[in-house]
Design a protein around this motif. Structure first.
Motif, PDB file in Angstrom:
ATOM      1  N   LEU A 188      44.580  37.796  44.485  1.00 28.83           N
ATOM      2  CA  LEU A 188      44.279  38.838  43.504  1.00 28.83           C
ATOM      3  C   LEU A 188      45.485  39.141  42.627  1.00 28.83           C
ATOM      4  O   LEU A 188      45.352  39.389  41.422  1.00 28.83           O
ATOM      5  N   GLN A 189      46.673  39.086  43.234  1.00 28.79           N
ATOM      6  CA  GLN A 189      47.886  39.302  42.447  1.00 28.79           C
ATOM      7  C   GLN A 189      48.056  38.199  41.409  1.00 28.79           C
ATOM      8  O   GLN A 189      48.416  38.463  40.257  1.00 28.79           O
ATOM      9  N   GLU A 190      47.762  36.953  41.817  1.00 35.00           N
ATOM     10  CA  GLU A 190      47.859  35.836  40.887  1.00 35.00           C
ATOM     11  C   GLU A 190      46.873  35.992  39.737  1.00 35.00           C
ATOM     12  O   GLU A 190      47.185  35.704  38.577  1.00 35.00           O
ATOM     13  N   VAL A 191      45.675  36.446  40.044  1.00 42.06           N
ATOM     14  CA  VAL A 191      44.669  36.679  38.997  1.00 42.06           C
ATOM     15  C   VAL A 191      45.163  37.740  38.022  1.00 42.06           C
ATOM     16  O   VAL A 191      45.034  37.603  36.804  1.00 42.06           O
ATOM     17  N   TYR A 192      45.765  38.801  38.585  1.00 42.76           N
ATOM     18  CA  TYR A 192      46.283  39.876  37.741  1.00 42.76           C
ATOM     19  C   TYR A 192      47.388  39.363  36.821  1.00 42.76           C
ATOM     20  O   TYR A 192      47.426  39.680  35.625  1.00 42.76           O
ATOM     21  N   LEU A 193      48.307  38.555  37.371  1.00 40.60           N
ATOM     22  CA  LEU A 193      49.418  38.037  36.573  1.00 40.60           C
ATOM     23  C   LEU A 193      48.941  37.067  35.502  1.00 40.60           C
ATOM     24  O   LEU A 193      49.577  36.899  34.460  1.00 40.60           O
ATOM     25  N   MET A 194      47.790  36.416  35.765  1.00 37.32           N
ATOM     26  CA  MET A 194      47.210  35.504  34.774  1.00 37.32           C
ATOM     27  C   MET A 194      46.451  36.277  33.692  1.00 37.32           C
ATOM     28  O   MET A 194      45.958  35.698  32.731  1.00 37.32           O
ATOM     29  N   GLU A 195      46.366  37.601  33.889  1.00 34.67           N
ATOM     30  CA  GLU A 195      45.664  38.475  32.950  1.00 34.67           C
ATOM     31  C   GLU A 195      44.203  38.080  32.787  1.00 34.67           C
ATOM     32  O   GLU A 195      43.634  38.145  31.703  1.00 34.67           O
ATOM     33  N   ARG A 196      43.623  37.648  33.892  1.00 36.03           N
ATOM     34  CA  ARG A 196      42.188  37.354  33.892  1.00 36.03           C
ATOM     35  C   ARG A 196      41.460  38.578  34.426  1.00 36.03           C
ATOM     36  O   ARG A 196      41.624  38.957  35.587  1.00 36.03           O
ATOM     37  N   SER A 197      40.678  39.211  33.581  1.00 35.15           N
ATOM     38  CA  SER A 197      40.037  40.464  33.974  1.00 35.15           C
ATOM     39  C   SER A 197      38.883  40.241  34.950  1.00 35.15           C
ATOM     40  O   SER A 197      38.564  41.114  35.750  1.00 35.15           O
ATOM     41  N   ARG A 198      38.255  39.037  34.872  1.00 35.02           N
ATOM     42  CA  ARG A 198      37.127  38.781  35.758  1.00 35.02           C
ATOM     43  C   ARG A 198      37.272  37.401  36.403  1.00 35.02           C
ATOM     44  O   ARG A 198      37.334  36.394  35.710  1.00 35.02           O
ATOM     45  N   MET A 199      37.324  37.393  37.717  1.00 33.02           N
ATOM     46  CA  MET A 199      37.387  36.124  38.440  1.00 33.02           C
ATOM     47  C   MET A 199      36.992  36.385  39.888  1.00 33.02           C
ATOM     48  O   MET A 199      37.472  37.329  40.519  1.00 33.02           O
ATOM     49  N   HIS A 200      36.116  35.549  40.413  1.00 29.64           N
ATOM     50  CA  HIS A 200      35.732  35.681  41.808  1.00 29.64           C
ATOM     51  C   HIS A 200      36.840  35.098  42.676  1.00 29.64           C
ATOM     52  O   HIS A 200      37.357  34.018  42.409  1.00 29.64           O
TER      53      HIS A 200
END
Length: 204
Positions: A188-200
């Motif tokens: 989830l941290q990686e998703v946040y750093l990638m600035e992806r607002s929506r990802m399963h």
């Protein structure tokens, strides 16, 4: 969680299993002091009485510390789940102390939690205790009680099997759960750093 249909099945089970009792958790406020809780208890007792079930067969268990609650669950023979909104943590507690859980599987998330828990602990037992019809729900509960009456060692054998299977289940594997949770948090941290607002994020 109580609704007329499931209440009716409990009445039927009690009528078909002489000397059985049903054990309910008392309302969140002490029914000795709170008018709303008193009303809820009195309403249930009135409905049971109207259905021909003596109030002496209805036990309201007081809310106690978790450790004491788990110990007292050892005195029960079968956990009968509600239906439209089934048990979640309470069913997990039952399985943790090897108390068999009978659940009526529905079509919604809230009515399928019992099935999921049973599947995670013992698929063989799930095939017996996760039923799909009201008739099977009633007959399974009655057959279970009859099994206890005919063979006093029956519940001990079943609970031993359930205990052994539950200890092998990921449901109660705190170490694996902690590792998976940490992996998910990092993902989830990686998703946040990638600035992806929506990802399963799926942890396997």
């Amino acid at each position: 969680k109580f609704e007329p249909d499931i209440f009716s099945t409990w009445v039927t089970i009690l009528s078909r299993v002489p000397n059985s009792i049903i054990w309910l958790l008392e309302p969140s406020h002490s029914f000795r002091d709170d008018d709303g809780a008193k009303c809820a208890v009195n309403n249930l007792l009135r409905e049971f009485n109207a259905a021909g079930v003596s109030k002496n067969r209805i036990v309201f268990a007081p809310r106690v510390a978790k450790a004491l609650h788990l110990r007292r669950m050892l005195a029960a023979d079968l956990f009968i789940d509600t239906h439209m909104y089934g048990a979640h943590s309470t069913a997990s507690d039952a399985l943790f102390v090897a108390l068999p859980v009978l659940t009526l599987v529905g079509d919604t998330f809230t009515s399928r939690v019992g099935l999921s828990l049973l599947e995670n602990v013992d698929k063989d037992l799930s095939a017996i205790l996760a039923v799909r019809s009201v008739d099977d729900y009633i007959s399974t509960a009655v057959d279970f009680a009859q099994g206890i009456i005919n063979d006093t060692s029956f519940p001990h054998k079943l609970r031993r099997k359930l205990f052994l299977e539950s200890r092998k289940s990921k449901l109660f594997d705190d170490e694996s759960y902690t590792k998976d949770f940490n992996r998910m948090s990092k993902a989830l941290q990686e998703v946040y750093l990638m600035e992806r607002s929506r990802m399963h994020v799926v942890v396997i």
